[in-house]
Design an enzyme around this catalytic site. Structure first.
Site, short mmCIF file in Angstrom:
data_model
loop_
_atom_site.label_atom_id
_atom_site.label_comp_id
_atom_site.label_asym_id
_atom_site.label_seq_id
_atom_site.Cartn_x
_atom_site.Cartn_y
_atom_site.Cartn_z
N CYS A 39 0.82 -1.21 0.00
CA CYS A 39 0.00 0.00 0.00
C CYS A 39 0.86 1.26 0.00
O CYS A 39 0.40 2.33 -0.40
CB CYS A 39 -0.94 0.01 1.20
SG CYS A 39 -0.09 -0.01 2.80
N HIS A 91 19.29 0.41 -0.43
CA HIS A 91 17.87 0.74 -0.36
C HIS A 91 17.04 -0.49 -0.02
O HIS A 91 16.14 -0.43 0.83
CB HIS A 91 17.40 1.32 -1.70
CG HIS A 91 15.93 1.62 -1.74
ND1 HIS A 91 15.37 2.67 -1.06
CD2 HIS A 91 14.90 0.98 -2.37
CE1 HIS A 91 14.06 2.68 -1.26
NE2 HIS A 91 13.75 1.66 -2.04
#
Length: 436
Positions: free
Chosen positions: A50, A97
């Site tokens: 989400c 990352h």
């Protein structure tokens, strides 16, 4: 080849953009198949939650633009629109990352543990779709090891908070006493399970879980003393709900403005607190225009989440340090692998030249040529072949004043000097040792 991480998240894109770029479970297999078959992509993995959609790929130099163009085509969006909110990382920055994502340092709720499970699921899906090769396989395994170390050695996972916790925390600011409030939860995934647990612990009066299948809803609601219903039963349950929190994978909204309006009339306009955690959204944005509805999305939870972030910052700093060590270790392993491949290629090349020269020598011997001359020619031929390419490279480096290559050449091409050489006997010693 280059390691590329390209994506958008809650910091770079609004929920309206994120829901357009999100991949539904039904799209994963086809998306990975298309991505893996792009001309500049050899490996690929997709992470879609989400709060983020990210693509991890092994590509060549032209791969980034190819992947970005594909992402736009797949979702029917202009590439320029995605580019405005997209980020990209290359090689070590991409590995860093991914590790930060796995640990929860890049999450809306700092250190939240859900993302690691979502990442492992994305890894399994990509692996099943044959999107992973050696490079991404090793990167994911290394990332999971670093995440485990961070969870073990820091306090990043203590007093767990999440989007679910933030939603319940915000509801507590509106309802002084959960013991008089009734909650309707839509969905039965991990997020709703966390919401249900937090509400139950807070003492909510009545808990109702709505899901596509009653069995799944019952599995979640039953242990908490709640009621399980199916999605068609939502309108009736909505009339009794003071708190509505929804998180499903439905492609279209489940709660429309008309449905909520009808429920409000039967509630005699008693206010309702709603949180839509889903991407794409489960609740039509127009519902927020109703006077008796307080509607929030995941983006609106930032204030609560920021407070939680401060409590975890010390552990996050420790995690950053462990991640840096993890990136250095990954880079070192990668260089060793690259060196190993170079060594194997070099040895295969040398063995091919050896075999060719040997076969030619054996043919000359079979023809009855002088063995001494055959051996001399073989030695001369092998020496010339082995020295030819290094000689050209050294001349090129010298002409371009490439001092890095020239300084490394003696260590690579010449045998090491002995650490100790026995000095030659002096003239005096030779004289003293001569026989009388």
């Amino acid at each position: 080849m280059t390691l590329l991480a390209l994506g958008i998240n809650h910091r770079t894109a609004s929920v309206a953009v994120r829901e357009q770029v999100a991949f539904t479970p039904a799209q994963f297999e086809s998306a990975l198949g298309e991505l893996r078959c792009l001309p500049h992509v050899s490996e690929a993995a997709v992470l879609s939650t989400c709060n983020r959609t990210e693509l991890y790929c092994v590509t060549d130099e032209a791969g980034e633009r190819t992947v970005l163009d594909w992402l736009g085509r797949f979702h029917g969006l202009a590439v320029e629109e995605i580019s405005r909110c997209a980020y990209h990382y290359i090689d070590a920055a991409a590995a860093r990352h991914l590790m930060r994502v796995a640990v929860g340092l890049d999450s809306m709720v700092l250190g939240e543990p859900q993302i690691l499970g979502q990442l492992k699921e994305a890894y399994q899906q990509s692996r099943s779709a044959k999107g992973l090769g050696g490079e991404l396989e090793r990167l994911f395994q290394h990332t999971f090891a670093v995440a485990k170390q961070v969870r073990t050695e820091t306090g990043i996972g203590k007093n767990p908070v999440s989007v679910a916790y933030a939603a319940v925390s915000m509801a507590s600011r509106i309802f002084d006493d959960f013991g008089r409030a009734s909650a309707l939860l839509i969905g039965a995934g991990e997020t709703i399970e966390l919401v249900a647990r937090h509400l139950s612990e807070a003492g909510v009066r009545k808990l109702t879980v709505a899901n596509r299948t009653r069995e799944r809803a019952q599995a979640l609601a039953g242990p908490l003393g709640g009621e399980a219903i199916t999605l068609p039963e939502i309108p009736d349950a909505l009339e009794r709900a003071d708190i509505v929190i929804s998180s499903t994978a439905a492609p279209l909204p489940i709660l429309g403005k008309g449905m909520v309006e009808r429920a409000l009339k039967k509630r005699r306009h008693r206010p309702v607190f709603m949180v839509d955690i889903a991407v794409p959204r489960d609740i039509e944005p127009e519902v927020g225009e109703l006077a008796d509805v307080f509607l929030y999305t995941v983006d609106d939870l930032e204030e609560v989440i920021e407070e939680n972030r401060r409590h975890r910052q010390v552990a996050a700093d420790q995690a950053e340090s462990l991640i840096e060590h993890g990136v250095v270790s990954w880079e070192q392993e990668r260089r060793v692998r690259d060196g190993g491949e170079l060594i194997r290629d070099y040895r295969r090349h040398g063995e091919a030249m050896r075999d060719e020269s040997r076969d030619q020598a054996l043919e000359r011997l079979a023809r009855g040529e002088d063995p001494a001359k055959v051996v001399e020619r073989l030695a001369h031929q092998l020496a010339n072949r082995f020295m030819h390419q290094p000689t050209l490279a050294l001349r090129e480096a010298a002409s371009r004043e490439n001092h890095e290559v020239l300084s490394a050449a003696p260590r690579v091409l010449l045998p090491p000097k002995p650490a100790f050489e026995k000095p030659a006997p002096s003239a005096k010693r030779q004289k003293d040792d001569s026989p009388a």
